[in-house]
Design a protein around this motif. Structure first.
Motif, PDB file in Angstrom:
ATOM      1  N   ALA A  29     -60.034 -23.051  19.422  1.00 42.74           N
ATOM      2  CA  ALA A  29     -59.286 -24.085  19.895  1.00 42.74           C
ATOM      3  C   ALA A  29     -60.619 -25.313  20.224  1.00 42.74           C
ATOM      4  CB  ALA A  29     -58.842 -23.874  21.372  1.00 42.74           C
ATOM      5  N   ARG A  30     -61.716 -24.862  20.589  1.00 40.91           N
ATOM      6  CA  ARG A  30     -62.770 -25.834  20.874  1.00 40.91           C
ATOM      7  C   ARG A  30     -63.265 -26.287  19.341  1.00 40.91           C
ATOM      8  NH1 ARG A  30     -65.730 -27.302  24.987  1.00 40.91           N
ATOM      9  NH2 ARG A  30     -65.251 -25.353  26.099  1.00 40.91           N
ATOM     10  N   HIS A  31     -63.262 -25.427  18.412  1.00 45.76           N
ATOM     11  CA  HIS A  31     -63.886 -25.766  17.130  1.00 45.76           C
ATOM     12  C   HIS A  31     -63.003 -26.673  16.247  1.00 45.76           C
ATOM     13  CE1 HIS A  31     -66.227 -25.201  13.619  1.00 45.76           C
ATOM     14  NE2 HIS A  31     -65.171 -25.137  13.033  1.00 45.76           N
ATOM     15  N   LEU A  32     -61.454 -26.360  16.509  1.00 46.39           N
ATOM     16  CA  LEU A  32     -60.649 -26.935  15.471  1.00 46.39           C
ATOM     17  C   LEU A  32     -60.179 -28.188  15.903  1.00 46.39           C
ATOM     18  CD1 LEU A  32     -58.399 -23.851  14.279  1.00 46.39           C
ATOM     19  CD2 LEU A  32     -60.427 -25.044  13.004  1.00 46.39           C
ATOM     20  N   GLY A  79     -62.091 -29.627  19.289  1.00 41.83           N
ATOM     21  CA  GLY A  79     -62.843 -30.452  20.217  1.00 41.83           C
ATOM     22  C   GLY A  79     -62.727 -29.848  21.541  1.00 41.83           C
ATOM     23  N   SER A  80     -61.428 -29.312  22.021  1.00 44.54           N
ATOM     24  CA  SER A  80     -61.291 -29.198  23.389  1.00 44.54           C
ATOM     25  C   SER A  80     -60.010 -28.254  23.151  1.00 44.54           C
ATOM     26  CB  SER A  80     -61.226 -30.150  24.333  1.00 44.54           C
ATOM     27  OG  SER A  80     -60.207 -31.073  24.352  1.00 44.54           O
ATOM     28  N   GLN A  81     -59.802 -27.365  24.289  1.00 48.08           N
ATOM     29  CA  GLN A  81     -58.655 -26.670  24.779  1.00 48.08           C
ATOM     30  C   GLN A  81     -57.595 -27.721  24.968  1.00 48.08           C
ATOM     31  OE1 GLN A  81     -59.110 -23.326  27.392  1.00 48.08           O
ATOM     32  NE2 GLN A  81     -61.103 -23.255  27.136  1.00 48.08           N
ATOM     33  N   ALA A  82     -57.645 -28.857  25.530  1.00 45.81           N
ATOM     34  CA  ALA A  82     -56.732 -29.706  26.366  1.00 45.81           C
ATOM     35  C   ALA A  82     -56.154 -30.473  24.678  1.00 45.81           C
ATOM     36  CB  ALA A  82     -57.348 -30.805  26.941  1.00 45.81           C
ATOM     37  N   ALA A  83     -57.025 -30.743  23.785  1.00 43.26           N
ATOM     38  CA  ALA A  83     -56.803 -31.267  22.635  1.00 43.26           C
ATOM     39  C   ALA A  83     -55.905 -30.169  21.830  1.00 43.26           C
ATOM     40  CB  ALA A  83     -57.722 -31.872  21.912  1.00 43.26           C
ATOM     41  N   TYR A  84     -56.459 -29.045  21.865  1.00 45.72           N
ATOM     42  CA  TYR A  84     -55.762 -27.970  21.099  1.00 45.72           C
ATOM     43  C   TYR A  84     -54.190 -27.927  21.394  1.00 45.72           C
ATOM     44  CZ  TYR A  84     -55.689 -24.266  17.500  1.00 45.72           C
ATOM     45  OH  TYR A  84     -55.529 -23.391  16.390  1.00 45.72           O
ATOM     46  N   LEU A  85     -53.970 -27.863  22.824  1.00 44.29           N
ATOM     47  CA  LEU A  85     -52.761 -27.658  23.451  1.00 44.29           C
ATOM     48  C   LEU A  85     -51.646 -28.753  22.945  1.00 44.29           C
ATOM     49  CD1 LEU A  85     -53.747 -26.298  27.078  1.00 44.29           C
ATOM     50  CD2 LEU A  85     -52.428 -25.145  25.259  1.00 44.29           C
ATOM     51  N   GLN A  86     -52.351 -30.109  23.039  1.00 44.03           N
ATOM     52  CA  GLN A  86     -51.661 -30.946  22.328  1.00 44.03           C
ATOM     53  C   GLN A  86     -50.999 -30.526  20.968  1.00 44.03           C
ATOM     54  OE1 GLN A  86     -53.736 -34.645  22.802  1.00 44.03           O
ATOM     55  NE2 GLN A  86     -53.044 -35.281  24.906  1.00 44.03           N
ATOM     56  N   HIS A  87     -51.977 -30.307  20.052  1.00 41.30           N
ATOM     57  CA  HIS A  87     -51.500 -29.952  18.742  1.00 41.30           C
ATOM     58  C   HIS A  87     -50.704 -28.976  18.575  1.00 41.30           C
ATOM     59  CE1 HIS A  87     -52.094 -29.744  14.580  1.00 41.30           C
ATOM     60  NE2 HIS A  87     -52.574 -28.340  14.618  1.00 41.30           N
ATOM     61  N   MET A  88     -50.792 -27.767  19.439  1.00 41.37           N
ATOM     62  CA  MET A  88     -49.819 -26.588  19.626  1.00 41.37           C
ATOM     63  C   MET A  88     -48.765 -27.111  19.846  1.00 41.37           C
ATOM     64  SD  MET A  88     -52.377 -23.804  21.287  1.00 41.37           S
ATOM     65  CE  MET A  88     -51.272 -22.546  21.469  1.00 41.37           C
ATOM     66  N   ASN A  89     -48.399 -27.987  20.840  1.00 40.22           N
ATOM     67  CA  ASN A  89     -47.103 -28.328  21.207  1.00 40.22           C
ATOM     68  C   ASN A  89     -46.379 -29.524  20.294  1.00 40.22           C
ATOM     69  OD1 ASN A  89     -46.646 -27.130  23.753  1.00 40.22           O
ATOM     70  ND2 ASN A  89     -48.209 -28.298  24.741  1.00 40.22           N
ATOM     71  N   ALA A  90     -47.225 -30.246  19.743  1.00 42.71           N
ATOM     72  CA  ALA A  90     -46.802 -31.092  18.667  1.00 42.71           C
ATOM     73  C   ALA A  90     -46.131 -30.069  17.374  1.00 42.71           C
ATOM     74  CB  ALA A  90     -47.903 -32.088  18.109  1.00 42.71           C
ATOM     75  N   LEU A  91     -46.847 -29.227  17.171  1.00 44.63           N
ATOM     76  CA  LEU A  91     -46.233 -28.081  16.089  1.00 44.63           C
ATOM     77  C   LEU A  91     -45.083 -27.465  16.628  1.00 44.63           C
ATOM     78  CD1 LEU A  91     -49.456 -26.305  14.477  1.00 44.63           C
ATOM     79  CD2 LEU A  91     -47.839 -27.639  13.541  1.00 44.63           C
ATOM     80  N   ALA A  92     -44.869 -27.051  17.944  1.00 46.13           N
ATOM     81  CA  ALA A  92     -43.869 -26.588  18.429  1.00 46.13           C
ATOM     82  C   ALA A  92     -42.686 -27.448  18.211  1.00 46.13           C
ATOM     83  CB  ALA A  92     -44.130 -26.096  19.897  1.00 46.13           C
ATOM     84  N   ARG A  93     -42.591 -28.827  18.596  1.00 45.48           N
ATOM     85  CA  ARG A  93     -41.533 -29.523  18.456  1.00 45.48           C
ATOM     86  C   ARG A  93     -41.578 -29.820  16.823  1.00 45.48           C
ATOM     87  NH1 ARG A  93     -42.778 -29.026  23.035  1.00 45.48           N
ATOM     88  NH2 ARG A  93     -41.118 -27.467  22.360  1.00 45.48           N
TER      89      ARG A  93
END
Length: 262
Positions: A106-109, A111-125
């Motif tokens: 998550a951090r590598h792809l 920058g942070s877990q918070a940013a990755y969670l936003q990306h995961m939720n966008a993908l879920a939508r």
């Protein structure tokens, strides 16, 4: 007194058509435990496919990501400061459910877990996972971290359809990294045609499994792949028995036979 655990959720899909063969409480929102990592895998494959990342890319392990994993959580044995490839992290995350691997990815792809969670939720939508909200990268018990058996089955189906090479990882019986070694906890890998996908457990989520199998079916020119998801089982043995039963019934139904489900 603790509140009673919700009833077990399950669903079986034809991986090719996404047709539902069996479902029970399939839309009940509940914690998905480490089945969360299927979304991390999907997001990582998407970034590699777009050229934004590469599996050979070296990743330096941050100490805070290693130390954030509690002693009772699963890990792949990462050491602060070591360098591993992105592909190696994916293997450790999927085969032995390494929470350390999930945090480092998550951090590598992003920058942070918070940013990755936003990306995961966008993908879920984008994938139409209407019952899903990710609040944890690794799948540990976290408020508002929920999904459903149907959403996890659809996510598994999209992962297989868009990135079938993931099966070469999820079919691996074991994983070793440095001094760490552990077997894949998916006991169904010994069954006919089973080559994935992901186990999960937390006390809140119960025992979970997203399984897939490909078997020849009478009347079908090509072998058929099914996906079965079970969430919230009371123990590992009951979970595995449910998945085996639903897979057997699904394949039998496609062949025009019947198998009684207890």
């Amino acid at each position: 007194m603790p509140s009673p655990r919700p009833p077990v959720s399950s669903i079986t899909l034809d991986a090719g058509s996404f047709a539902v063969i069996h479902q029970e409480n399939a839309d009940l929102q509940r914690p998905p435990a480490s089945l969360t990592k299927l979304m991390i895998a999907y997001a990582a494959y998407e970034q590699v496919a777009s050229g934004a990342a590469a599996w050979e890319m070296p990743v330096t392990v941050a100490a805070e990501d290693v130390h954030a994993v509690a002693d009772d959580e699963t890990r792949m044995g990462l050491v602060p400061g070591e360098t591993v490839t992105l592909g190696r992290l994916l293997q450790g995350m999927l085969v032995v459910s390494g929470n350390d691997a999930a945090l480092v990815l998550a951090r590598h792809l992003h920058g942070s877990q918070a940013a990755y969670l936003q990306h995961m939720n966008a993908l879920a939508r984008r994938l139409g996972l209407g019952s899903t909200w990710f609040a944890s990268v690794s799948g540990i018990t976290t408020p508002r971290h929920v999904s459903s058996a149907r959403d996890m089955a659809v996510l598994a189906g999209r992962l297989l359809a868009d990135h079938p090479q993931v099966l070469a990882i999820t079919a691996q019986p074991a994983f070793a990294h440095g001094t760490f070694s552990r077997s894949n906890q998916n006991a169904l890998l010994a069954d006919e045609g089973v080559d994935g996908l992901k186990t999960g457990y937390t006390r809140a989520a119960g025992f979970c499994l997203a399984a897939t199998a490909r078997r020849p079916i009478a009347g079908h020119a090509q072998p058929v792949r099914l996906i079965t998801v079970v969430l919230g089982s009371e123990d590992r043995e009951a979970r595995d028995a449910r998945v085996r039963r639903h897979l057997a019934s699904g394949f039998a139904a496609l062949a025009g036979d019947t198998v009684a489900e207890a």
